[in-house]
Design a protein around this motif. Sequence first.
Motif, short mmCIF file in Angstrom:
data_model
loop_
_atom_site.label_atom_id
_atom_site.label_comp_id
_atom_site.label_asym_id
_atom_site.label_seq_id
_atom_site.Cartn_x
_atom_site.Cartn_y
_atom_site.Cartn_z
N PHE A 14 9.39 -14.26 -3.23
CA PHE A 14 10.01 -12.94 -2.79
C PHE A 14 9.04 -12.43 -1.61
O PHE A 14 7.90 -12.28 -1.69
CB PHE A 14 10.11 -11.96 -3.82
CG PHE A 14 11.33 -12.24 -4.90
CD1 PHE A 14 12.55 -11.72 -4.78
CD2 PHE A 14 11.07 -13.16 -5.86
CE1 PHE A 14 13.30 -11.97 -5.68
CE2 PHE A 14 11.91 -13.52 -6.69
CZ PHE A 14 13.21 -12.92 -6.95
N ALA A 15 9.47 -12.11 -0.55
CA ALA A 15 8.65 -11.47 0.49
C ALA A 15 9.24 -10.34 1.26
O ALA A 15 10.45 -10.60 1.50
CB ALA A 15 8.17 -12.59 1.40
N LEU A 16 8.71 -9.29 1.57
CA LEU A 16 9.24 -8.23 2.22
C LEU A 16 8.81 -8.31 3.68
O LEU A 16 7.62 -8.60 4.04
CB LEU A 16 8.68 -6.70 1.76
CG LEU A 16 9.13 -6.33 0.57
CD1 LEU A 16 8.37 -4.92 0.04
CD2 LEU A 16 10.35 -6.11 0.61
N ILE A 22 5.10 -10.30 7.47
CA ILE A 22 5.32 -10.12 6.10
C ILE A 22 4.37 -9.03 5.30
O ILE A 22 3.32 -9.03 5.70
CB ILE A 22 4.96 -11.48 5.46
CG1 ILE A 22 5.86 -12.60 5.93
CG2 ILE A 22 4.84 -11.54 3.86
CD1 ILE A 22 5.13 -13.99 5.66
N ARG A 23 5.12 -8.42 4.90
CA ARG A 23 4.32 -6.94 4.32
C ARG A 23 3.83 -7.19 2.89
O ARG A 23 2.74 -6.62 2.40
CB ARG A 23 5.43 -5.76 4.36
CG ARG A 23 4.70 -4.27 3.82
CD ARG A 23 5.31 -3.14 4.03
NE ARG A 23 4.81 -2.04 3.27
CZ ARG A 23 5.23 -0.64 3.57
NH1 ARG A 23 6.09 -0.37 4.36
NH2 ARG A 23 4.61 0.10 2.58
N ALA A 24 4.51 -8.13 2.09
CA ALA A 24 3.99 -8.27 0.74
C ALA A 24 4.82 -9.48 0.24
O ALA A 24 5.92 -9.94 0.68
CB ALA A 24 4.47 -7.07 -0.40
N LEU A 49 4.34 -0.78 -6.55
CA LEU A 49 2.66 -0.95 -6.38
C LEU A 49 2.58 -0.87 -4.85
O LEU A 49 1.45 -0.58 -4.49
CB LEU A 49 2.27 -2.22 -7.01
CG LEU A 49 2.17 -2.14 -8.50
CD1 LEU A 49 1.95 -3.73 -9.15
CD2 LEU A 49 1.29 -1.12 -9.24
N GLU A 50 3.64 -1.06 -4.18
CA GLU A 50 3.31 -1.18 -2.59
C GLU A 50 3.79 0.23 -2.19
O GLU A 50 3.94 0.58 -0.96
CB GLU A 50 4.14 -1.98 -1.95
CG GLU A 50 3.61 -3.60 -2.47
CD GLU A 50 2.74 -4.14 -1.76
OE1 GLU A 50 2.01 -3.42 -0.71
OE2 GLU A 50 1.92 -4.72 -2.54
N GLY A 51 4.20 1.35 -3.01
CA GLY A 51 4.50 2.47 -2.54
C GLY A 51 5.90 2.71 -1.92
O GLY A 51 6.23 3.30 -1.11
N LEU A 52 6.68 1.43 -2.46
CA LEU A 52 8.22 1.29 -1.96
C LEU A 52 9.16 1.42 -3.17
O LEU A 52 8.61 1.57 -4.22
CB LEU A 52 8.15 -0.03 -1.04
CG LEU A 52 7.41 -0.08 0.07
CD1 LEU A 52 7.45 -1.58 0.37
CD2 LEU A 52 7.90 0.72 1.19
N SER A 53 10.40 1.62 -2.79
CA SER A 53 11.44 1.50 -3.92
C SER A 53 12.44 0.77 -3.34
O SER A 53 12.29 0.09 -2.35
CB SER A 53 11.99 3.01 -4.07
OG SER A 53 12.82 3.46 -2.93
N MET A 54 13.61 0.17 -4.36
CA MET A 54 14.48 -0.66 -4.08
C MET A 54 15.29 -0.03 -2.59
O MET A 54 16.10 -0.80 -1.97
CB MET A 54 15.50 -0.77 -5.07
CG MET A 54 15.10 -1.59 -6.16
SD MET A 54 16.05 -2.10 -7.59
CE MET A 54 14.96 -3.10 -8.40
#
Length: 260
Positions: A14-16, A22-24, A49-54
């Motif tokens: 999985f990659a953001l 690519i952020r994570a 953990l990355e300070g993000l949400s769905m």
Amino acid sequence: MLLAIDAGNTNVVFALVEKGAIRARWRIATDPRRTGDEYAVWINQLLALEGLSMTDVDAVIIATVVPRALHNLQVLAQKYFKVDAYVAGRAPVEWGIVLDVQAPETVGADRAINAIAAHAEFPGDLIVIDFGTATTFDHVDYSGAYKGGIIAPGINLSLDALVSAAAKLPRIAIAAPASASVIGRNTEDQMLIGVFWGYVAMMEGLVARMRREIGRPAKVIATGGLAVLFHEKTDLFDAIAPDLTINGLARLYERSIASQ
């Protein structure tokens, strides 16, 4: 933000991807029985953990070589990200490249995506080597067309077969041999030499044959977890592209969205 999912035979990555970068990235063992709810619990914690949400994810694209895994990943996208996932190779995200082989429909999604990304990043004819459950060698010509390639057992698969078939051989970890000698003085060293240097010889031999058949200069691009390990011991690779498949997924998504 785009969530790109590459479902392989061994791992699902999985990659953001945000603005092409690519952020994570995270990986989990491939299990076709894993439900969308199970994926959601896992990835929700990693996003936090990355300070993000769905809610930060507004699009999902999936490439898979494991058909049974697709449905649960689509459920993940619909139920938790509130979007219909794009599936690489299906409308509206069709390949957009020529698959110049006898049965184009059988080309693995990862191989087509690697061809897209490699052609975008490197000029001329290319040989793309992807180290996964299997090791694949793919020819992408100067026009970006996928021309075919080779499928070989992955090095870990080869080692597993050796250990399972020979009762007295121990299980060893894949690593570069500590010594330059190819004559091992104990069983573990002999196994490591055979697997590692045997694999290097196989790669160099197959690439030499492919180059002769292509008849033009061809750069070798390597991707997959073991690419760096082999790169330390051979000058076969012209470039290492660890995120080739994810970058290809992102390019495929952007191109498809732009054309709508």
